[in-house]
Design an enzyme around this catalytic site. Structure first.
Site, PDB file in Angstrom:
ATOM      1  N   GLN A 125       0.791  -1.098   0.044  1.00 10.07           N
ATOM      2  CA  GLN A 125       0.100  -0.057  -0.018  1.00 10.07           C
ATOM      3  C   GLN A 125       0.718   1.280  -0.027  1.00 10.07           C
ATOM      4  O   GLN A 125       1.653   1.457   0.791  1.00 10.07           O
ATOM      5  CB  GLN A 125      -0.965  -0.001   1.159  1.00 10.07           C
ATOM      6  CG  GLN A 125      -1.903   1.291   1.426  1.00 10.07           C
ATOM      7  CD  GLN A 125      -2.524   1.056   2.979  1.00 10.07           C
ATOM      8  OE1 GLN A 125      -1.650   0.940   3.912  1.00 10.07           O
ATOM      9  NE2 GLN A 125      -3.655   1.474   2.857  1.00 10.07           N
ATOM     10  N   GLY A 126       0.894   2.010  -1.091  1.00  5.41           N
ATOM     11  CA  GLY A 126       1.803   3.189  -1.140  1.00  5.41           C
ATOM     12  C   GLY A 126       1.041   4.326  -0.831  1.00  5.41           C
ATOM     13  O   GLY A 126       0.637   5.306  -1.656  1.00  5.41           O
ATOM     14  N   TYR A 127       0.948   4.658   0.596  1.00  4.26           N
ATOM     15  CA  TYR A 127       0.249   5.857   1.102  1.00  4.26           C
ATOM     16  C   TYR A 127       1.189   6.762   1.719  1.00  4.26           C
ATOM     17  O   TYR A 127       1.352   8.112   1.101  1.00  4.26           O
ATOM     18  CB  TYR A 127      -1.110   5.468   1.841  1.00  4.26           C
ATOM     19  CG  TYR A 127      -2.109   4.835   1.446  1.00  4.26           C
ATOM     20  CD1 TYR A 127      -2.285   4.422   0.062  1.00  4.26           C
ATOM     21  CD2 TYR A 127      -3.360   4.704   2.117  1.00  4.26           C
ATOM     22  CE1 TYR A 127      -3.365   3.869  -0.494  1.00  4.26           C
ATOM     23  CE2 TYR A 127      -4.449   4.339   1.593  1.00  4.26           C
ATOM     24  CZ  TYR A 127      -4.632   3.695   0.414  1.00  4.26           C
ATOM     25  OH  TYR A 127      -5.783   3.146  -0.078  1.00  4.26           O
ATOM     26  N   SER A 128       1.579   6.421   2.727  1.00  2.00           N
ATOM     27  CA  SER A 128       2.398   7.505   3.778  1.00  2.00           C
ATOM     28  C   SER A 128       3.786   7.919   2.897  1.00  2.00           C
ATOM     29  O   SER A 128       4.252   7.248   2.069  1.00  2.00           O
ATOM     30  CB  SER A 128       2.801   6.795   4.922  1.00  2.00           C
ATOM     31  OG  SER A 128       1.662   6.448   5.640  1.00  2.00           O
ATOM     32  N   GLU A 243     -16.598  -6.500   3.011  1.00  2.00           N
ATOM     33  CA  GLU A 243     -16.044  -7.272   4.082  1.00  2.00           C
ATOM     34  C   GLU A 243     -17.159  -7.582   5.143  1.00  2.00           C
ATOM     35  O   GLU A 243     -16.819  -8.665   5.973  1.00  2.00           O
ATOM     36  CB  GLU A 243     -15.097  -6.139   5.021  1.00  2.00           C
ATOM     37  CG  GLU A 243     -13.800  -6.022   4.375  1.00  2.00           C
ATOM     38  CD  GLU A 243     -12.838  -5.203   5.404  1.00  2.00           C
ATOM     39  OE1 GLU A 243     -11.661  -5.669   5.586  1.00  2.00           O
ATOM     40  OE2 GLU A 243     -13.390  -4.244   6.229  1.00  2.00           O
ATOM     41  N   SER A 379      -2.543   7.388  13.689  1.00  2.00           N
ATOM     42  CA  SER A 379      -2.083   7.074  15.007  1.00  2.00           C
ATOM     43  C   SER A 379      -3.101   7.162  16.275  1.00  2.00           C
ATOM     44  O   SER A 379      -4.200   7.647  15.777  1.00  2.00           O
ATOM     45  CB  SER A 379      -0.899   8.253  15.240  1.00  2.00           C
ATOM     46  OG  SER A 379      -1.603   9.425  15.177  1.00  2.00           O
TER      47      SER A 379
END
Lengths: 404, 358
Positions: A125-128, A243, A379
């Site tokens: 997952q390329g997010y942050s 889901e 967070s």
């Protein structure tokens, strides 16, 4: 209110048991196959029988079963008991596949879903990004359309599993002139190309679960975009309604308790078994109270989900509650292992086991690793903002309003 | 597999909520809190009129014939309104007669309790925080002599279910004489307590009392837990309202993360307790193997959460929160009652440890 399964489901349970007795562990010639092939064949049969990939349409490799939380729970219980392979977890199956089902082009679904749910291809997952954590929408990785390809430049970080991934589902700024959220697109990128470099990050536990990913003129075809240009932010927030069918996982919130009690039984405190120590007994019962409250919150949420009703603000709290309890469990474990708390810890594979850490080294790793739960995927302080603002109706804080 | 309350149960809670809002808003709670008796016969009558006095008493005895889960839902809603009066002890007395009484005793007392012709209460505690059936020492041989402590509305109750030596139960009619009451200067003035001195009071043994006493205690633990959830949810609501009203530095204080995060932390502890209470009550009704231990854990957890939430709510209100004038103190003292009555959290956590075989 009915926590029993009822005769219909006990009948179903017998079917599942019969299937498992027949299919797992493999017998005869199949037992000689490499393990991944054994698992492959088993999954094929599990789908055929309607027990695996239940929410995925048949044409994409799923078994397309009606959402039924009781059946999902029975399947989970029986598969776990038999030690049989379950549906895969991870970002590809839990995030990308539902997103494709909801927003993907037909060819994208046909190409990617089946190999993903079978575990033949893996995703990260390329997010942050280094400068975009809690404020994710400020991300700067650039995508430029050159001819029939996107040219991608920039850096992602905290990318779990990137060193093993075949593809990345990635948020990329493609419309730099648009405001923050509206300038992002959701691209699929092949990780096996010269423009992609993966550098593992060494964690405080000594293990390397996540990575830095550098894109330097990395390429992806023009149509490997999910949703339209500039819709990436919304696409990444696609409601995960697919889901639903697997949501009830009975006992998941209390699953670490037996490991903790076992640890208390085999540890010594003040010269006697720790399980006899009044303070430890109090702490165990206190932690169990939090676990049970969470367990039944999850069951309520699952029930509401199945009924298509809104469970309310409790759904915003799941992550913070889970990571808070995880830390309490880890701290109590650390208290119990005594001098082994001086040691470096055990293997990363021990972390996050659903049945809890099984030896003292694993408890050390869990002590550190439980912090990851409070940091990854939003967070705890960000969770508190979300709960405060969306759950309790408090105003958005000043900084967020300015940046909007 | 369905973990949710039914439409009927939602209607029941809605009806009770409406009654609390109409008959006893916080301003009225405060009047009763400040008053001498802590009991408002008119308010009690309005509960009786909608059948709440006999919620869990079978229909054949004039009750509503509902289960403990329903009673817990009522308790939750009354707790949310900090409703004053004898509902808690009265409900437990009815359960005691139902679970432990002879046919004759049931026929005599249940209709009267269900119709509100008699107010019931329970006398369990003895000197030294001895709340549990195995700790009771009061001897019952046709008459009772000795002391019981912390009896809810002991001075107005018509029927008192007394815990006796060997974990049994006995009925005492207060009008029968030989019962002296001494008011306790309790913190929670919405649920008054009296110490009782029995001096040769006539009593009737409940034949199944020994079997019933643990169950009645468990029911009490669950009802207190449900009350605690209701109260904690009210505290949270008050703290959020205050954060959305009070201004400092030119904005409402809810803008500040210091407040927002404190309130979020309260919410993640409070909200799940609702479902734990449902489960404990459901286990009491339907899953006898899990019932006793779950009741113990739930009481310990829910009342601890209520107490801490009440403390946080005082803090979130700043100076005004610390005053007698602020209604938070009423909830705070309800939390004190829920926490200590039938034994403090540590008592029940240790019981849960023993029951788990730890």
């Amino acid at each position: 209110m009915d926590l029993s399964y009822g005769e219909e489901y006990e009948e179903f349970r017998r079917e599942v048991q019969a299937f498992l007795a027949e299919s797992w562990p493999p017998r005869g010639d199949e037992a000689q196959l490499p393990q991944n092939e054994q698992i492959d064949r088993f999954r094929e049969r599990g789908v055929e029988a309607g027990y695996l990939s239940r929410s995925i349409p048949r044409k994409y490799g799923g078994s397309e079963q009606e959402a039924d939380s009781s059946k999902a729970a029975v399947i989970g219980e029986e598969f776990r008991r038999a030690g049989a392979p379950m549906d895969l977890l991870g970002g590809g199956v839990s995030l990308l596949v539902p997103t494709l089902l909801e927003r993907g082009e037909e060819w994208q679904k046909e190409k990617f879903i089946k190999p993903t749910i079978r575990g033949h291809i893996r995703w990260c997952q390329g997010y942050s990004e280094p400068g975009s954590g809690s404020d994710l929408a400020s991300l700067q990785t650039k995508g430029e359309l050159v001819g029939d390809e996107w040219l991608i430049n920039g850096q992602k970080i905290w990318t779990t599993g990137a060193q093993f991934a075949d593809y990345c589902f990635c948020l990329v700024r493609t419309e730099p002139e648009q405001p923050k959220h509206a300038g992002i697109s959701y691209l699929l990128i092949d990780m096996h190309q010269p423009g992609v470099e993966v550098r593992p990050l060494k964690q405080m536990t000594g293990n390397s679960g996540f990575n830095e990913v550098f894109f330097t003129d990395a390429r992806t075809p023009r149509d490997w975009i999910v949703g339209k240009r500039g819709e990436g932010w919304l696409v990444s927030r696609t409601t995960l309604k697919h889901e639903r069918s697997g949501l009830i996982n009975v006992g998941q919130a209390t699953s670490q308790l037996p490991a903790l009690v076992d640890l208390a039984r085999r540890s010594t405190r003040n010269g006697r078994p720790a399980i006899e120590d009044p303070e430890i007994r109090q702490k165990l019962a206190e932690v169990e109270g939090f676990m049970l409250a969470n367990e039944y919150s999850l069951r309520y949420r699952a029930t509401k989900d199945i009924k298509g009703q809104d469970p309310g603000r409790i759904q915003l709290m799941a992550k913070l509650i889970r990571s808070d309890i995880g830390q309490e469990v880890a701290k109590l474990g650390m208290e119990l292992i005594g001098d082994d708390g001086l040691l470096a810890g055990g293997a990363a594979s021990e972390m996050g086991r659903p049945d809890g850490p099984q030896d003292n080294g694993a408890w050390v790793t869990t002590y550190m690793g439980s912090l990851a739960g409070a940091i990854a995927a939003g967070s705890s302080n960000i969770q508190r903002n979300i709960i405060g603002e969306r759950g309790l109706g408090l105003p958005r804080d000043a900084a967020a309003q300015r940046g909007k | 597999m369905e973990f949710d309350i039914s439409e009927e149960q939602e209607l029941l809670q809605g009806m009770v909520r409406q009654l609390v809002e109409n008959e006893c808003p916080l301003a009225r709670v405060r009047e009763i809190f400040e008053g001498d008796s802590g009991h408002d016969p008119e308010l009690w009558k309005s509960l009786i009129e909608v059948g709440l006095a006999g919620t869990a008493i079978p229909e054949e005895f004039g009750g509503a014939g509902l289960e403990l889960l329903d009673l817990a839902l009522v308790s939750e809603t009354l707790g949310n309104g900090a409703l004053p009066g004898p509902f808690f002890g009265h409900s437990l007395a009815g359960l005691a007669v139902l679970l432990g009484g002879s046919d004759e005793q049931k026929k005599t007392w249940l209709p009267r309790l269900a119709m509100g012709d008699a107010i019931g209460s329970v006398a369990f505690a003895e000197e030294g925080s001895s709340w549990q059936p195995e700790e009771w020492t009061l001897q019952a041989n046709g008459t009772l002599s000795g002391a019981k402590k912390h009896v809810p509305y002991g001075s107005i109750a018509d029927l008192i279910v007394v815990g006796t030596a060997d974990g049994g139960l006995a009925l005492v009619e207060r009008s029968g004489g030989g019962v002296e009451t001494e008011p306790v200067d309790g913190a929670d003035r919405t649920r008054r307590l009296d110490d009782l001195i029995f001096d040769g009071a006539h009593c009737e043994i409940l034949p199944d009392g020994q079997r019933a006493s643990g169950r009645v205690r468990d029911a009490g633990l669950i009802l207190l837990a449900a009350d605690a959830y209701g109260g904690a949810a009210r505290c949270l609501e008050m703290a959020v309202d205050y954060a959305n009203t009070r201004q400092q530095f030119g904005v409402t204080i809810g803008h500040f993360q210091g407040i927002k995060h404190q309130l979020a932390n309260m919410a993640i502890r409070v909200d799940p307790v609702r479902f734990l209470c449902w489960y404990a009550a459901h286990a009491f009704d339907k899953i006898p193997d899990e019932s006793e231990r779950t009741a113990a854990l739930t009481k310990a957890h829910a009342t601890s959460v209520f107490m801490q939430t009440a403390r946080d709510t005082v803090e979130a209100h700043g100076g005004i929160g610390f005053t007698w004038e602020c209604d938070v103190q009423i909830l705070f003292k309800r939390a004190m009652f829920d926490r200590a009555f039938l034994g403090a959290p540590a008592v029940h956590r240790e019981r849960a440890a023993v029951l788990a075989g730890w």
